[in-house]
Design a protein around this motif. Structure first.
Motif, PDB file in Angstrom:
ATOM      1  N   ALA A   1       0.838  -1.206   0.000  1.00  0.00           N
ATOM      2  CA  ALA A   1       0.000   0.000   0.000  1.00  0.00           C
ATOM      3  C   ALA A   1       0.869   1.251   0.000  1.00  0.00           C
ATOM      4  N   LYS A   2       1.966   1.231   0.750  1.00  0.00           N
ATOM      5  CA  LYS A   2       2.872   2.381   0.799  1.00  0.00           C
ATOM      6  C   LYS A   2       3.522   2.614  -0.568  1.00  0.00           C
ATOM      7  N   VAL A   3       3.942   1.553  -1.237  1.00  0.00           N
ATOM      8  CA  VAL A   3       4.532   1.673  -2.575  1.00  0.00           C
ATOM      9  C   VAL A   3       3.523   2.290  -3.541  1.00  0.00           C
ATOM     10  N   LEU A   4       2.283   1.852  -3.480  1.00  0.00           N
ATOM     11  CA  LEU A   4       1.248   2.407  -4.349  1.00  0.00           C
ATOM     12  C   LEU A   4       1.012   3.891  -4.057  1.00  0.00           C
ATOM     13  N   ALA A   5       0.984   4.253  -2.784  1.00  0.00           N
ATOM     14  CA  ALA A   5       0.786   5.661  -2.405  1.00  0.00           C
ATOM     15  C   ALA A   5       1.968   6.510  -2.879  1.00  0.00           C
TER      16      ALA A   5
ATOM     17  N   THR B   1      -3.626   6.080 -11.586  1.00  0.00           N
ATOM     18  CA  THR B   1      -4.329   6.373 -10.338  1.00  0.00           C
ATOM     19  C   THR B   1      -5.425   5.346 -10.094  1.00  0.00           C
ATOM     20  N   THR B   2      -6.132   4.976 -11.150  1.00  0.00           N
ATOM     21  CA  THR B   2      -7.174   3.954 -11.029  1.00  0.00           C
ATOM     22  C   THR B   2      -6.561   2.635 -10.573  1.00  0.00           C
ATOM     23  N   ALA B   3      -5.434   2.272 -11.184  1.00  0.00           N
ATOM     24  CA  ALA B   3      -4.764   1.025 -10.804  1.00  0.00           C
ATOM     25  C   ALA B   3      -4.297   1.080  -9.356  1.00  0.00           C
ATOM     26  N   VAL B   4      -3.759   2.243  -8.944  1.00  0.00           N
ATOM     27  CA  VAL B   4      -3.301   2.401  -7.564  1.00  0.00           C
ATOM     28  C   VAL B   4      -4.477   2.274  -6.605  1.00  0.00           C
ATOM     29  N   LEU B   5      -5.587   2.948  -6.945  1.00  0.00           N
ATOM     30  CA  LEU B   5      -6.759   2.892  -6.071  1.00  0.00           C
ATOM     31  C   LEU B   5      -7.335   1.484  -5.987  1.00  0.00           C
ATOM     32  N   VAL B   6      -7.388   0.783  -7.110  1.00  0.00           N
ATOM     33  CA  VAL B   6      -7.890  -0.591  -7.108  1.00  0.00           C
ATOM     34  C   VAL B   6      -6.968  -1.473  -6.267  1.00  0.00           C
TER      35      VAL B   6
END
Length: 131
Positions: A13-17, A111-116
């Motif tokens: 989650a941190k990597v995605l953020a 952003t969509t991929a990160v949110l998913v």
């Protein structure tokens, strides 16, 4: 859910953020470059206009045909540079707009991929915590 699995999910989650933050930073950087480019172009054009005005004043004052001929050539040169600069700026603006459209699409997709991904991780954490 064990502690190791929770740590892996939190790290993901941190990597995605962090990825989302970096993408937003690059957009701000691109906007600043655009502003600086437009400002320098405006300053350059203003200098050409000032030079053109000064040449026109000299033409009005001059009585020497050779000097006037030279000034007319200078004026034509300045006008050509202004036309070229405006055309170049139009081209740059079109390219920048196309790049911005592509970047916006890419940002939206990422952003969509990160949110998913973040949502999936959060859902997994919630489900594992309920067990």
């Amino acid at each position: 859910m064990d502690e190791k699995s929770t740590k892996v999910n939190l790290d993901a989650a941190k990597v995605l953020a962090d990825l989302a933050k970096e993408m937003l930073k690059s957009r701000v950087s691109s906007d600043r470059i655009t502003e600086a480019d437009q400002k320098s172009t405006t300053e350059y054009n203003q200098a050409l206009y000032d030079t053109l005005h000064a040449i026109n004043e000299e033409i009005k004052k001059s009585n020497d045909p050779n000097e006037r001929n030279m000034l007319y050539k200078q004026r034509e040169n300045i006008m050509t540079r202004l036309r070229e600069e405006k055309e170049g700026q139009r081209q740059n603006n079109n390219e920048r707009e196309e790049k911005d459209r592509k970047q916006a699409t890419s940002l939206f997709a990422t952003t969509t991929a990160v949110l998913v991904g973040a949502g999936a991780i959060a859902a997994k954490l919630l489900l594992d915590n309920r067990k």
